[in-house]
Design an enzyme around this catalytic site. Structure first.
Site, short mmCIF file in Angstrom:
data_model
loop_
_atom_site.label_atom_id
_atom_site.label_comp_id
_atom_site.label_asym_id
_atom_site.label_seq_id
_atom_site.Cartn_x
_atom_site.Cartn_y
_atom_site.Cartn_z
N ILE A 82 -8.31 -4.47 7.49
CA ILE A 82 -7.62 -3.74 8.56
C ILE A 82 -8.29 -4.15 9.88
O ILE A 82 -9.52 -4.23 9.96
CB ILE A 82 -7.66 -2.20 8.35
CG1 ILE A 82 -6.90 -1.48 9.46
CG2 ILE A 82 -9.08 -1.68 8.23
CD1 ILE A 82 -6.62 0.01 9.14
N ALA A 83 -7.49 -4.43 10.87
CA ALA A 83 -8.05 -4.79 12.19
C ALA A 83 -7.03 -4.49 13.27
O ALA A 83 -5.81 -4.51 13.03
CB ALA A 83 -8.44 -6.27 12.23
N GLU A 134 -14.69 -1.73 0.59
CA GLU A 134 -16.06 -2.09 0.96
C GLU A 134 -16.11 -2.25 2.48
O GLU A 134 -15.17 -2.77 3.07
CB GLU A 134 -16.48 -3.43 0.35
CG GLU A 134 -16.85 -3.35 -1.12
CD GLU A 134 -15.68 -3.72 -2.01
OE1 GLU A 134 -14.73 -4.34 -1.49
OE2 GLU A 134 -15.71 -3.38 -3.21
N TYR A 147 -13.10 5.83 8.40
CA TYR A 147 -12.82 6.13 6.98
C TYR A 147 -13.24 7.56 6.63
O TYR A 147 -12.53 8.27 5.90
CB TYR A 147 -13.53 5.12 6.07
CG TYR A 147 -13.03 3.70 6.24
CD1 TYR A 147 -11.67 3.41 6.35
CD2 TYR A 147 -13.92 2.62 6.27
CE1 TYR A 147 -11.21 2.12 6.50
CE2 TYR A 147 -13.47 1.32 6.42
CZ TYR A 147 -12.12 1.08 6.54
OH TYR A 147 -11.66 -0.21 6.69
C1 LIG Z 1 -12.19 -0.21 12.79
C2 LIG Z 1 -10.90 -0.46 13.58
C3 LIG Z 1 -9.83 -1.03 12.63
C4 LIG Z 1 -10.41 0.88 14.17
O1 LIG Z 1 -9.16 0.67 14.82
P1 LIG Z 1 -8.62 1.65 15.97
O2 LIG Z 1 -7.15 1.45 16.11
O3 LIG Z 1 -9.46 1.47 17.18
O4 LIG Z 1 -8.92 3.08 15.32
P2 LIG Z 1 -8.24 4.46 15.73
O5 LIG Z 1 -7.95 4.51 17.19
O6 LIG Z 1 -7.10 4.74 14.80
O7 LIG Z 1 -9.44 5.47 15.44
C5 LIG Z 1 -9.44 6.40 14.36
C6 LIG Z 1 -10.82 7.05 14.29
O8 LIG Z 1 -11.79 6.08 13.89
C7 LIG Z 1 -13.04 6.37 14.53
N1 LIG Z 1 -13.41 5.26 15.41
C8 LIG Z 1 -12.65 4.16 15.71
N2 LIG Z 1 -13.36 3.32 16.50
C9 LIG Z 1 -14.56 3.90 16.70
C10 LIG Z 1 -15.71 3.51 17.41
N3 LIG Z 1 -15.77 2.36 18.12
N4 LIG Z 1 -16.79 4.33 17.39
C11 LIG Z 1 -16.76 5.49 16.70
N5 LIG Z 1 -15.67 5.92 15.98
C12 LIG Z 1 -14.60 5.14 16.00
C13 LIG Z 1 -12.82 7.65 15.32
O9 LIG Z 1 -13.11 8.75 14.46
C14 LIG Z 1 -11.34 7.60 15.60
O10 LIG Z 1 -10.76 8.83 15.84
P3 LIG Z 1 -10.84 9.45 17.36
O11 LIG Z 1 -10.34 8.38 18.28
O12 LIG Z 1 -9.95 10.65 17.29
O13 LIG Z 1 -12.28 9.77 17.62
C15 LIG Z 1 -11.15 -1.44 14.78
O14 LIG Z 1 -12.33 -1.05 15.47
C16 LIG Z 1 -11.32 -2.90 14.38
O15 LIG Z 1 -10.34 -3.67 14.35
N6 LIG Z 1 -12.55 -3.32 14.05
C17 LIG Z 1 -12.82 -4.72 13.63
C18 LIG Z 1 -12.31 -4.97 12.25
C19 LIG Z 1 -12.99 -4.07 11.22
O16 LIG Z 1 -14.19 -3.80 11.29
N7 LIG Z 1 -12.21 -3.60 10.22
C20 LIG Z 1 -12.70 -2.75 9.16
C21 LIG Z 1 -13.19 -3.59 8.03
S1 LIG Z 1 -13.86 -2.61 6.70
#
Ligand SMILES: CC(C)(COP(=O)(O)OP(=O)(O)OC[C@H]1O[C@@H](n2cnc3c(N)ncnc32)[C@H](O)[C@@H]1OP(=O)(O)O)[C@@H](O)C(=O)NCCC(=O)NCCS
Length: 153
Positions: free
Chosen positions: A77-78, A111, A123
């Protein structure tokens, strides 16, 4: 774009024509990104589920998960860098849970790198708990993986 604009995000099945944009996000998101062939194998596998989130026709995120018997394995997921923290990943996870409910799966596993605070926080917010560790699972950095699991309703 603010949080309320999440309603304008459309989630649909990933297609081969999406891969250029998907790979651009993948490359900046992971130390060992999936290749085009890995995504193509996914797209043609009956047990793989791959969805993109789009905004005005642009791909801003994606999710890949396997469904095997009563289990979902979240594999990828990204979200595009400039669209993070706008609930796009939450919407993609919502699609996964919807499909899980349609297929009657009972639990989901994944994981995640021990250092990936953003993903682990996300998560946990969605009900996942840490159920184990795979030591040095990520060979390029020898980083441990946390195994996380959620029971699905
Ligand atoms: C992890 C990832 C997919 C989250 O995507 P996102 O669209 O920004 O996430 P959301 O806006 O839906 O956030 C949902 C919740 O996740 C948590 N969260 C997301 N990013 C966060 C951050 N940088 N720090 C802390 N909490 C975070 C928060 O609880 C958030 O809820 P909130 O905004 O109400 O506080 C994104 O950071 C990403 O693409 N990361 C790189 C790829 C990756 O690591 N994928 C996971 C592999 S296991």
């Amino acid at each position: 774009m603010n949080e309320t604009d999440i309603k304008d995000i459309i989630v649909r099945k990933m297609r081969p024509g999406d891969l250029k944009e998907v790979l651009a996000i993948e490359k900046v998101s992971f130390p060992t990104p999936w290749s085009e062939n890995m995504f193509l194998e996914e797209l043609y596998s009956p047990i793989c589920n791959d969805f993109v989130a789009t905004s005005d026709g642009e791909i801003v995120g994606y999710i890949s998960f396997l469904t095997v018997l009563d289990e979902i394995h979240l594999r990828n997921i990204a979200v595009r860098e400039d669209r993070k923290r706008r609930k796009i990943a939450s919407k993609l996870l919502g699609e996964m849970f919807k499909i899980s409910s349609e297929k009657g799966t009972n639990w989901c596993t994944l994981e995640v790198r021990k250092s990936n605070y953003a993903a682990i926080t996300m998560y946990k917010k969605f009900g996942f708990v840490i159920s184990g560790i795979r030591p040095r699972y990520y060979s390029e950095t020898r980083e441990d993986a946390l195994i996380m699991q959620a029971t699905l309703e």
